[in-house]
Structure formats: structure tokens, C-alpha cells
Design a protein around this motif. Structure first.
Motif, PDB file in Angstrom:
ATOM      1  N   UNK A  69      37.961  35.763  35.371  1.00 35.60           N
ATOM      2  CA  UNK A  69      36.528  36.230  35.750  1.00 35.60           C
ATOM      3  C   UNK A  69      36.898  36.548  37.198  1.00 35.60           C
ATOM      4  N   UNK A  70      37.598  36.063  38.268  1.00 38.59           N
ATOM      5  CA  UNK A  70      37.839  36.397  39.221  1.00 38.59           C
ATOM      6  C   UNK A  70      38.336  37.872  39.494  1.00 38.59           C
ATOM      7  N   UNK A  71      39.525  38.117  38.590  1.00 39.41           N
ATOM      8  CA  UNK A  71      40.224  39.125  38.720  1.00 39.41           C
ATOM      9  C   UNK A  71      39.797  40.404  38.072  1.00 39.41           C
ATOM     10  N   UNK A  72      38.629  40.163  37.103  1.00 40.52           N
ATOM     11  CA  UNK A  72      38.057  41.353  36.590  1.00 40.52           C
ATOM     12  C   UNK A  72      36.526  41.560  36.913  1.00 40.52           C
ATOM     13  N   UNK A  73      35.913  40.563  37.562  1.00 43.69           N
ATOM     14  CA  UNK A  73      34.695  40.654  37.951  1.00 43.69           C
ATOM     15  C   UNK A  73      33.602  40.711  36.836  1.00 43.69           C
ATOM     16  N   UNK A  74      34.103  40.286  35.648  1.00 43.03           N
ATOM     17  CA  UNK A  74      33.489  39.863  34.556  1.00 43.03           C
ATOM     18  C   UNK A  74      32.732  38.468  34.843  1.00 43.03           C
TER      19      UNK A  74
END
Length: 293
Positions: A69-74
Motif C-alpha cells: 500500500x505504501x509503495x503503490x499508493x493504493x
């Protein structure tokens, strides 16, 4: 024709017992991640303990969901768990439903495995047989983790086996019942606490003489041999998990002509003519996309 499986949320392929993400050029979900990527999906394979209880693996998965979630912004993910990976995914969804859009069980022992029951009964606690079996299985799991570049993950073969027994999963289901059917062999609720639940699995079908090139695959022969130990779901299992034990949420189908490892597209899956296991994952990603997931 170009497939379109561009889901709103990233997909996480969650491995089960003795699983890994990648060892050299060999992926646990053989060819599946690449096919999903080619169809537009954003795919990750978490690295988890190869042998461990559901809750420990679930906590590891929760940490990696946060990284994705942190890496993708999802703000959410879709979890697709194979075998014990289904239970791991269910745990994560139960504890963090706002971070999980869907859970899909592929050949998951959602009501336990009869084979695990037999193995657990054969290994008497405290006896030499249990100690030797535990040591060998744990060492093998540590070796897999080392080869996959994730040495240091905690391994506990007996905890993993106990967690997959009928009694072990019954206790797990008492805490995390989301998506389970009320009646044996039925479907469960598709939507629970904002999370959608799906499942599919296979069964061993017909005689070995009709298997074609699959008769050359030792793992398929192993699944067929193990299937003989089932009693409740005799002739309704994939060699490791019973058909109706796999049901969770919306049952897409639980009698594909696939053994337990075919649903990973391992050796036998590559020579199947009846159904393409890789395509099942792409079709499901398209299903998730259509559902806005």
C-alpha cells in the motif's frame, strides 16, 4: 486478443505450505504472475514462512500488505491465496478489512484437510517420530527460505500441520468465520465487512489411464496416492484438500479437473488439456475488475 485485467487494487498471490515467491528462475505461481502482468494487473508475491501456523503467517502478510500500500499508493489489495495461503489471507482480511478488497481461496482447506488429520494422528506428540518429522520438515522449509533469499523467517512444521487439521481449522473458523458457508457444500456470503470472498478448486477425476502426459508427473501420481486416504470426501478431493472443504464465499467452481499442484500451474498443470490453470487467474482478475476491485 489482448486481455484486460487491470484491477483497481493490486493483487497479492499468497503461497501456502512449503511455498516461496521465487527460487532462481522458478516461481511458485509458475507463469501466473507474468500472465497477470501482461493483462494489466499489478501483482506481488509476499514472502512468508514456508511452515508455520495461520496466525503467524497472517501477521507477516499484514506487514507486507502495508508495504504494498505504501509503495503503490493504493488503499486496498486483492488477496489470492493458494492452499494454506487462503487461511493466511482470511486472517489478514478479518483483522484489516479496510485494507483488503477481496479474498480468493484457491484449493484452500477452509474446513481443514483429512490428510492433515491422518498425518497429525500418526505423529504422536513427544515421540521420536514427531521430533524427526518436525526437524526434517523445518530444515527443508529453512532451505527453501534460504534459496529464495528470505532466510530467518520462523519455521514450525508441527504448528503448520496442526493448523491444517479439521480441529485446527475449526478453531480458526470460530475466530474468523467471514465468507464461510452455513451448510456443508454450500456457498458462503460473498460480501462481509466490505470484503468480497471467492473460491475455486479441483478434483482428481477419471482413471490414471486417461491422464495423458500427466502420468509422467510424479507429483500428480503422489496426489492420486494421497487421495486414497480421504473418507469424508472420497473421490471428491485434489489429493490434499477436499472439494467441499474448499468452499468459501462465491464458489466459482470446485470440480475443475486439476490436482492440488495443478492450480499453481506446476508440472502437471503445464500438460493439461481440459483447463488452463493460468487462464483461471487471468479470468478471475477480469472478474475482480468488473466488480470494481
Amino acid at each position: 486478443m489482448q486481455r484486460n485485467a487491470t484491477t483497481q487494487y493490486p493483487l497479492l498471490l499468497v503461497h501456502g505450505l512449503f511455498g516461496f515467491d521465487r527460487i532462481g528462475s522458478q516461481e511458485h505461481f509458475h507463469g501466473i504472475r507474468q500472465a497477470l502482468n501482461n493483462a494489466g494487473a499489478q501483482v506481488f508475491v509476499p514472502y512468508l514462512s514456508a511452515v508455520q501456523c495461520n496466525e503467524t503467517r497472517g501477521e507477516q502478510l499484514l506487514q507486507q500488505i502495508d508495504r504494498v500500500l505504501s509503495g503503490t499508493g493504493a488503499d486496498r489489495v486483492n488477496l489470492i491465496g493458494h492452499s494454506q495461503g487462503a487461511l493466511t489471507s482470511r486472517y489478514a482480511a478479518a483483522l484489516a478489512s479496510k485494507k483488503v478488497a477481496s479474498v480468493t481461496s484457491v484449493s484452500g482447506p477452509n474446513h481443514g484437510s483429512e490428510l492433515a488429520d491422518i498425518l497429525r494422528q500418526a505423529l504422536i506428540p513427544g515421540r521420536l517420530s514427531e521430533q524427526v518429522a518436525s526437524a526434517v520438515a523445518t530444515l527443508f522449509a529453512e532451505w527453501l527460505s534460504l534459496l529464495s533469499g528470505h532466510a530467518g523467517l520462523p519455521q514450525n512444521a508441527i504448528a503448520a500441520l496442526t493448523a491444517l487439521t479439521t480441529e485446527g481449522v475449526k478453531a480458526f473458523n470460530g475466530k474468523y468465520p467471514q465468507g464461510l458457508p452455513d451448510t456443508w457444500g454450500a456457498e458462503g456470503p460473498e460480501l462481509v465487512n466490505g470484503v468480497r470472498y471467492y473460491s475455486w478448486s479441483g478434483t482428481l477425476q477419471g482413471s490414471l489411464l486417461r491422464e495423458g502426459k500427466a502420468v509422467l508427473d510424479p507429483m500428480h501420481l503422489c496426489c492420486r496416492a494421497l487421495s486414497r486416504y480421504f473418507t469424508v470426501e472420497r473421490e471428491q478431493n485434489d489429493g490434499l484438500v477436499g472439494r467441499f472443504s474448499s468452499h468459501l464465499g462465491k464458489v466459482i467452481r470446485s470440480d475443475y479437473p486439476l490436482d492440488h499442484l495443478d492450480t499453481l500451474n506446476q508440472t502437471a498443470g503445464r500438460v493439461r488439456k481440459e483447463v488452463d490453470p493460468v487462464n483461471l487467474y487471468v479470468e478471475h482478475a477480469e472478474r475482480l475488475q468488473m466488480a470494481g476491485l
